[in-house]
Design an enzyme around this catalytic site. Structure first.
Site, mmCIF file in Angstrom:
data_model
loop_
_atom_site.group_PDB
_atom_site.id
_atom_site.type_symbol
_atom_site.label_atom_id
_atom_site.label_comp_id
_atom_site.label_asym_id
_atom_site.label_seq_id
_atom_site.Cartn_x
_atom_site.Cartn_y
_atom_site.Cartn_z
ATOM 1 N N SER A 10 1.355 1.188 -7.945
ATOM 2 C CA SER A 10 1.784 0.166 -6.986
ATOM 3 C C SER A 10 0.782 -0.975 -6.999
ATOM 4 O O SER A 10 -0.395 -0.783 -6.672
ATOM 5 C CB SER A 10 1.853 0.751 -5.577
ATOM 6 O OG SER A 10 1.881 -0.325 -4.641
ATOM 7 N N MET A 139 9.510 8.851 0.871
ATOM 8 C CA MET A 139 8.239 8.291 1.366
ATOM 9 C C MET A 139 7.363 9.425 1.889
ATOM 10 O O MET A 139 7.795 10.216 2.728
ATOM 11 C CB MET A 139 8.490 7.305 2.521
ATOM 12 C CG MET A 139 9.079 5.956 2.135
ATOM 13 S SD MET A 139 8.166 4.984 0.916
ATOM 14 C CE MET A 139 6.514 4.911 1.603
ATOM 15 N N ASP A 177 6.268 8.445 -2.892
ATOM 16 C CA ASP A 177 5.497 7.219 -2.696
ATOM 17 C C ASP A 177 4.634 7.322 -1.445
ATOM 18 O O ASP A 177 5.153 7.441 -0.341
ATOM 19 C CB ASP A 177 6.492 6.049 -2.575
ATOM 20 C CG ASP A 177 5.818 4.696 -2.497
ATOM 21 O OD1 ASP A 177 4.582 4.627 -2.623
ATOM 22 O OD2 ASP A 177 6.547 3.701 -2.305
HETATM 23 C C1 DX5 Z 1 3.660 1.974 1.197
HETATM 24 C C2 DX5 Z 1 4.091 1.603 -0.207
HETATM 25 C C3 DX5 Z 1 3.429 2.415 -1.253
HETATM 26 C C4 DX5 Z 1 1.931 2.351 -1.221
HETATM 27 C C5 DX5 Z 1 1.341 3.430 -2.066
HETATM 28 O O1 DX5 Z 1 4.357 1.211 2.098
HETATM 29 O O2 DX5 Z 1 5.468 1.749 -0.359
HETATM 30 O O3 DX5 Z 1 3.919 2.080 -2.538
HETATM 31 O O4 DX5 Z 1 1.443 1.124 -1.605
HETATM 32 O O5 DX5 Z 1 -0.032 3.299 -1.976
HETATM 33 P P1 DX5 Z 1 -1.005 4.533 -1.973
HETATM 34 O O6 DX5 Z 1 -0.788 5.243 -3.268
HETATM 35 O O7 DX5 Z 1 -2.357 3.901 -1.875
HETATM 36 O O8 DX5 Z 1 -0.661 5.377 -0.792
HETATM 37 ZN ZN ZN Z 2 6.376 1.662 -2.505
#
Ligand code: DX5
Ligand code: ZN
Length: 218
Positions: A10, A139, A177
């Protein structure tokens, strides 16, 4: 299910002052997708970027562009992201009253359609959508920010969705994610996820290539 595991860094955790180079380098680290976190300050308490960013970054990489729309009424932006070169457009079940129609709209542009579920949303929310999607995004943090702690209940949700998909003979991708790192990645893979998003874990790693291999598990 597909045996291949895809890693999707990301860019939310990348250096925004040099995003072009950051995206360009992802291929040399062995990444599969470029995960674009689009936030509208309304569906989630943060604002990032829109389709113009996707368009600007597109010439910098031939990896799969994976647009995760954390926005209200995502149907408004599908055309823009399709034209900006997104390969997958994922919308949230919670953000759209007519999400089935939006998924059809995404596919009408020849783009893969994804449906995302917040941590509080039951896996049954995708029951009537599974035939209409290429990917389900589970999520494992509340969307809005990178660097949060993995929420364990995502694992049972991934398992349930994988089981249902298999029972129905559907070869869909399951993306996870939020909070994916060297410890949680294996749990996600074992539960049935085959697309692993990682922001902080990849971009803050001393060796990004090695981290991507660790997350993929090979
Ligand atoms: C959260 C996003 C993710 C996030 C993941 O709202 O959808 O894609 O950036 O980041 P990490 O891996 O740092 O949790
Ligand atoms: Zn994301």
């Amino acid at each position: 299910m597909t045996d291949r595991i895809y890693v999707a860094p990301s860019i939310l955790s990348a250096d925004f002052t040099r995003l072009g180079q950051e995206v360009e380098a992802l291929k040399s680290y062995g990444a599969d997708y470029v995960h674009l976190d689009v936030m509208d300050g309304n569906f989630v308490p943060n604002i990032t970027f829109g389709a113009p960013m996707c368009k600007a970054l597109r010439p910098h990489s031939d990896l799969v562009f994976d647009a995760h729309l954390m926005v209200e009424e995502p149907s408004k932006w599908v055309k823009d992201f399709a034209e900006a070169g997104a390969d997958i457009i994922t919308v949230h079940a919670e953000a759209d009253r007519h999400v089935h129609r939006t998924l059809q709209l995404i596919r009408s542009y020849g783009v893969k359609a994804g449906i995302a579920l917040n941590p509080a949303t039951h896996h049954s929310a995708v029951e009537y959508l599974l035939d209409s999607v290429d990917m389900v995004l589970v999520m494992s943090v509340n969307p809005g920010f990178g660097g949060q702690k993995f929420i364990d209940s995502a694992l049972g949700k991934i398992e349930a969705i994988r089981k249902t998909a298999e029972k129905r003979g559907l070869d869909i991708d399951i993306e996870v994610d939020g909070g994916v790192n060297e410890n949680t990645a294996k749990l996600c893979r074992d539960a049935g996820a085959n697309v692993l998003v990682a922001g902080n874990a990849v971009f803050k790693a001393a060796d990004r290539k090695k981290m991507i291999e660790t997350i993929r598990g090979y």
